[in-house]
Design a protein around this motif. Structure first.
Motif: not given
Length: 175
Positions: A53-61
């Motif tokens: 989730k953090k990785t996905k959130a970081a990718i989105k950011i």
């Protein structure tokens, strides 16, 4: 045979332990250990999910930030192009205005020269006609002086000058 006794066979020991009846306290301890192991596995799975989730959130950011940078770059490029276009239109307008003024000045000089030339030609034509009339008057006066002596008559005349020609009216008055 003694050497065989010391050898540890993990698979056989596990099966033997499972076959042997356990006491309540050891049973509770093994259940607690199993639950702890299950909790550790769940925590590990949760950590992996959280990490995903953090990785996905970081990718989105990061994608949002890259998009923002690209839009900002495109906006700056568009503004610079707009500034250059405005400058070019202004420069082109100035160039056209200079050309118009130059054409107007050339036209006015040409027009002034044409008017001056027409004026000189008209003046020359009027002067030429005037000279013709003047020479005719001199001829008439010369003849009249010769005739006047003999008849004593008066000569009265008037001259009218128009744009196209010169008119003379001469009257001979006898006394």
């Amino acid at each position: 045979m003694g050497a065989q006794c010391c050898k540890y066979d993990s698979k056989s020991d596990l099966f033997e332990e499972e076959r042997q009846p356990k006491s309540k306290s050891s049973l509770i301890a093994s259940v607690i250990e199993d639950e702890k192991e299950i909790i550790r596995r769940k925590k590990k799975k949760l950590k992996k999910k959280l990490k995903k989730k953090k990785t996905k959130a970081a990718i989105k950011i990061q994608a949002w930030w890259r998009g923002t940078l690209v839009r900002r770059t495109l906006l700056h490029a568009a503004l610079r192009a707009w500034i250059i276009q405005c400058w070019w239109r202004l420069t082109l307008g100035r160039i056209l205005e200079k050309k118009r003024r130059s054409a107007l000045v050339d036209y006015s000089h040409t027009e002034r020269a044409v008017v001056k030339l027409q004026s000189l030609i008209r003046m020359w034509r009027v002067q030429w006609r005037y000279c013709q009339v003047l020479s005719a008057i001199y001829v008439i006066q010369a003849h009249w002086k010769y005739h006047n002596c003999q008849s004593c008559s008066f000569l009265r005349g008037h001259c009218m000058i128009t744009a196209t020609h010169l008119q003379f009216h001469i009257e001979i008055i006898d006394h």
